[in-house]
Design a protein around this motif. Structure first.
Motif, mmCIF file in Angstrom:
data_model
loop_
_atom_site.group_PDB
_atom_site.id
_atom_site.type_symbol
_atom_site.label_atom_id
_atom_site.label_comp_id
_atom_site.label_asym_id
_atom_site.label_seq_id
_atom_site.Cartn_x
_atom_site.Cartn_y
_atom_site.Cartn_z
ATOM 1 N N MET A 84 0.829 -1.195 0.000
ATOM 2 C CA MET A 84 0.000 0.000 0.000
ATOM 3 C C MET A 84 0.871 1.256 0.000
ATOM 4 O O MET A 84 0.489 2.290 -0.533
ATOM 5 C CB MET A 84 -0.904 -0.079 1.228
ATOM 6 C CG MET A 84 -1.569 1.132 1.648
ATOM 7 S SD MET A 84 -2.644 0.608 3.006
ATOM 8 C CE MET A 84 -3.099 2.157 3.606
ATOM 9 N N TYR A 85 2.040 1.162 0.603
ATOM 10 C CA TYR A 85 2.938 2.310 0.683
ATOM 11 C C TYR A 85 4.145 2.189 -0.247
ATOM 12 O O TYR A 85 4.886 3.140 -0.394
ATOM 13 C CB TYR A 85 3.430 2.495 2.127
ATOM 14 C CG TYR A 85 2.298 2.794 3.071
ATOM 15 C CD1 TYR A 85 1.612 3.998 2.994
ATOM 16 C CD2 TYR A 85 1.899 1.878 4.023
ATOM 17 C CE1 TYR A 85 0.570 4.278 3.840
ATOM 18 C CE2 TYR A 85 0.852 2.160 4.883
ATOM 19 C CZ TYR A 85 0.195 3.357 4.792
ATOM 20 O OH TYR A 85 -0.838 3.633 5.631
ATOM 21 N N SER A 86 4.342 1.028 -0.836
ATOM 22 C CA SER A 86 5.540 0.853 -1.648
ATOM 23 C C SER A 86 5.262 0.930 -3.140
ATOM 24 O O SER A 86 6.167 0.782 -3.943
ATOM 25 C CB SER A 86 6.206 -0.491 -1.329
ATOM 26 O OG SER A 86 5.380 -1.564 -1.733
ATOM 27 N N THR A 87 4.013 1.126 -3.536
ATOM 28 C CA THR A 87 3.670 1.271 -4.944
ATOM 29 C C THR A 87 2.814 2.518 -5.107
ATOM 30 O O THR A 87 2.226 3.012 -4.155
ATOM 31 C CB THR A 87 2.878 0.048 -5.460
ATOM 32 O OG1 THR A 87 1.684 -0.078 -4.702
ATOM 33 C CG2 THR A 87 3.692 -1.234 -5.360
ATOM 34 N N GLY A 88 2.720 2.984 -6.318
ATOM 35 C CA GLY A 88 1.909 4.163 -6.591
ATOM 36 C C GLY A 88 0.874 3.871 -7.651
ATOM 37 O O GLY A 88 1.028 2.939 -8.442
#
Length: 133
Positions: free
Chosen positions: A30-34
């Motif tokens: 959730m925080y490591s991809t955009g």
């Protein structure tokens, strides 16, 4: 020193090969991809139609059901729309003075995005609907 090296090794291995289940030694995607900077952004909502034909937003306050609970079971509602009758029952239980719901639907509003900026456009997609017999 050994503990630091061991934790560092686990973090590196988790970063390269891990999944969300390996957190904190794996990436929390959730925080490591955009998101795609040109992809539409989704906004899921639940709404009903009462006996007078008015559209009623179904919220945690008037049904006791959080939006995250609906989103987490979204595919089950798509596969079996009759499950939305439970949402109508929860609404009636939490809002006894309100008119009964004739139908309940899950709607995704797709907001247009271009170059990571909102375009101001949107389209609605009904993905599941139940109507009282």
């Amino acid at each position: 020193m050994v503990a630091t090296v061991l934790c560092g090794g686990l973090l590196l291995a988790g970063t390269l090969y891990g999944q969300d289940d390996d957190f904190p030694f794996g990436p929390f995607r959730m925080y490591s991809t955009g998101p795609d900077p040109n992809g539409d952004a989704r906004d899921t909502r639940v709404e009903g139609t009462d006996d007078q034909g008015r559209t009623v937003p179904i919220t945690e306050g008037n049904s006791g059901i959080r939006r995250a609970e609906i989103e987490g079971q979204q595919q089950a509602y798509v596969d079996t729309p009759s499950r939305l009758a439970e949402v109508a029952a929860a609404y009636q239980e939490h809002s006894p003075a309100a008119a009964p719901l004739r139908s309940v639907r899950i709607v995704i509003r797709w907001h247009g995005i271009e170059e990571a900026r909102p375009t101001g456009t949107f389209r609605d997609q009904v993905i599941a609907e139940w109507t009282r017999p």
